[in-house]
Scaffold this motif. Structure first.
Motif, short mmCIF file in Angstrom:
data_model
loop_
_atom_site.label_atom_id
_atom_site.label_comp_id
_atom_site.label_asym_id
_atom_site.label_seq_id
_atom_site.Cartn_x
_atom_site.Cartn_y
_atom_site.Cartn_z
N TYR A 1 11.56 9.52 -0.69
CA TYR A 1 11.90 10.04 -2.02
C TYR A 1 12.00 11.57 -1.98
N LYS A 2 11.03 12.20 -1.32
CA LYS A 2 11.04 13.67 -1.22
C LYS A 2 12.29 14.16 -0.50
N SER A 3 12.64 13.52 0.59
CA SER A 3 13.80 13.97 1.38
C SER A 3 15.09 13.82 0.58
N ILE A 4 15.20 12.75 -0.20
CA ILE A 4 16.40 12.57 -1.03
C ILE A 4 16.49 13.67 -2.08
N MET A 5 15.38 13.97 -2.73
CA MET A 5 15.38 15.00 -3.76
C MET A 5 15.76 16.37 -3.19
N ILE A 6 15.27 16.67 -2.00
CA ILE A 6 15.61 17.95 -1.36
C ILE A 6 17.10 18.00 -1.05
N MET A 7 17.64 16.91 -0.48
CA MET A 7 19.06 16.87 -0.13
C MET A 7 19.94 16.94 -1.38
N LYS A 8 19.55 16.25 -2.45
CA LYS A 8 20.33 16.29 -3.69
C LYS A 8 20.41 17.71 -4.24
N ASP B 1 15.76 22.66 8.68
CA ASP B 1 15.32 23.38 7.49
C ASP B 1 14.97 22.43 6.35
N VAL B 2 15.70 21.31 6.26
CA VAL B 2 15.35 20.30 5.27
C VAL B 2 14.09 19.55 5.70
N ALA B 3 14.07 19.12 6.95
CA ALA B 3 12.99 18.26 7.44
C ALA B 3 11.63 18.94 7.41
N ARG B 4 11.58 20.23 7.67
CA ARG B 4 10.28 20.89 7.72
C ARG B 4 9.63 21.01 6.34
N GLU B 5 10.42 20.76 5.29
CA GLU B 5 9.83 20.73 3.95
C GLU B 5 9.05 19.43 3.71
N ALA C 1 9.52 9.54 10.27
CA ALA C 1 10.72 8.89 10.81
C ALA C 1 11.60 8.35 9.70
N ASP C 2 10.99 7.76 8.68
CA ASP C 2 11.76 7.23 7.55
C ASP C 2 12.49 8.36 6.82
N ALA C 3 11.79 9.48 6.61
CA ALA C 3 12.41 10.62 5.94
C ALA C 3 13.57 11.17 6.76
N ALA C 4 13.37 11.29 8.06
CA ALA C 4 14.42 11.80 8.94
C ALA C 4 15.64 10.90 8.94
N ALA C 5 15.41 9.59 8.91
CA ALA C 5 16.53 8.65 8.89
C ALA C 5 17.38 8.85 7.63
N VAL C 6 16.74 9.06 6.49
CA VAL C 6 17.47 9.25 5.24
C VAL C 6 18.22 10.58 5.25
N ILE C 7 17.59 11.62 5.77
CA ILE C 7 18.29 12.92 5.87
C ILE C 7 19.56 12.77 6.70
N TYR D 1 0.80 -1.22 0.00
CA TYR D 1 0.00 0.00 0.00
C TYR D 1 0.84 1.27 0.00
N LEU D 2 2.15 1.16 0.18
CA LEU D 2 2.99 2.36 0.24
C LEU D 2 3.48 2.74 -1.14
N PRO D 3 3.48 4.03 -1.46
CA PRO D 3 3.98 4.47 -2.78
C PRO D 3 5.49 4.34 -2.86
N ASN D 4 5.99 3.94 -4.01
CA ASN D 4 7.43 3.82 -4.23
C ASN D 4 7.95 4.89 -5.19
N ASP D 5 7.29 6.05 -5.17
CA ASP D 5 7.65 7.12 -6.09
C ASP D 5 7.74 8.44 -5.34
N LYS D 6 7.60 9.54 -6.05
CA LYS D 6 7.79 10.87 -5.47
C LYS D 6 6.78 11.21 -4.38
N ARG D 7 5.74 10.42 -4.23
CA ARG D 7 4.78 10.64 -3.14
C ARG D 7 5.34 10.20 -1.80
N ASN D 8 6.34 9.35 -1.80
CA ASN D 8 6.91 8.82 -0.57
C ASN D 8 7.81 9.87 0.10
N THR D 9 7.71 9.99 1.42
CA THR D 9 8.50 10.99 2.15
C THR D 9 10.00 10.77 2.00
#
Length: 277
Positions: free
Chosen positions: A64-71, A123-127, A99-105, A54-62
């Motif tokens: 994925y978003k966190s990686i794109m912001i960091m890149k 500043d990254v995480a609040r996005e 939590a998953d997004a924070a771990a990747v950041i 049931y979890l998205p494996n694309d840009k909807r996933n937190t």
């Protein structure tokens, strides 16, 4: 590279106001011993895998978003393969996606020796959302504003929880857009005082969630779960965050185990554990 992404429980949730279209909070949030596992490695292309269909494996996933912001922010040219092993249920108010997004950041910060300050990480995480900044640090905290004002709390109580998530969730985005019931709540100070003074009764008697009444009106099962946990002897029974998890506290580990074993087969998700310090 791998990291545990810890869930959280919200002891007090107070929506203070809506400013520039965004809700602003004053919350007490605690990390717990429930976690997802997040694995990250460099890859020729971006690949995101989870063990839940049931979890998205694309840009909807937190993640994925966190990686794109960091890149983009730090000119990271590499792509990554990320695998997420989920233990935190979705739409539960336990902060799994955050939590998953924070771990990747944090992993990218370490992998590229960015040496980001706490504020730069925030500043990254609040996005991502209002819970991701807290999840960067996994420490008991008062969290204000849009989740970006964090005051770490020092407390020394042994606290155990029993949590129940019924078989339905709440769409956080749609609910938050409609919320307008703002008021002053002095119980926040009493809950905070009880926590830092190690007064379990004072703290648990004043735990609160501004959203619980509105969500319970639409989902009567939540009231039944809360009543059941209170009848079993748990204190501070409350809904966590904007999700549908109801939890209660005890200072006695054996009591938490007893209640867990009694109700574990009655609901889709039941867990007991310890509040992290």
């Amino acid at each position: 590279m791998r990291r545990k992404a810890y869930a959280k429980l919200t002891f007090f949730l107070h929506a203070q106001e809506r400013k520039e279209g965004m809700l602003r909070f004053k919350n007490i949030i605690m990390p717990i011993d429930l976690f997802d596992m997040v694995y990250l490695e460099k890859s020729p292309e971006m690949v995101l895998e989870t063990d839940k269909e049931y979890l998205p494996n694309d840009k909807r996933n937190t993640v994925y978003k966190s990686i794109m912001i960091m890149k983009k922010r730090y000119d990271i040219q590499d792509n990554f393969k990320v695998k997420i092993v989920k233990n935190i249920p979705a739409q539960s108010g336990l902060g799994g996606g955050s939590a998953d997004a924070a771990a990747v950041i944090n992993m990218l910060n370490d992998l590229y020796d960015l040496n980001l300050t706490s504020q730069e990480l925030i500043d990254v995480a609040r996005e991502i959302d209002e819970d991701t900044p807290f999840c960067l640090f996994n420490k008991p905290a008062i969290v204000e504003g849009i989740g970006d004002e964090i005051e770490i709390l020092d407390y020394n109580m042994d606290l155990y929880y029993v949590m129940v998530k019924p078989g339905f969730g709440v769409s956080t985005k749609s609910f938050l857009k409609k919320y307008q019931h703002f008021h002053y709540d002095h119980n926040f100070d009493l809950c905070h005082e009880g926590l830092i003074s190690q007064n379990f009764e004072l703290m648990s008697d004043h735990m609160h969630n501004d959203f619980q009444r509105a969500i319970s009106k639409k989902n009567s099962k939540l009231k039944k779960v809360a009543r059941m946990l209170k009848d079993e002897g748990l204190q501070g029974v409350c809904m966590s965050g904007t999700g549908t998890t109801i939890f209660g506290l005890t200072e006695n580990r054996d009591e938490a185990i007893r209640i867990y074993e009694k109700i574990v087969f009655d609901y889709p998700f039941v867990k007991y554990g310890r509040i992290k310090k």
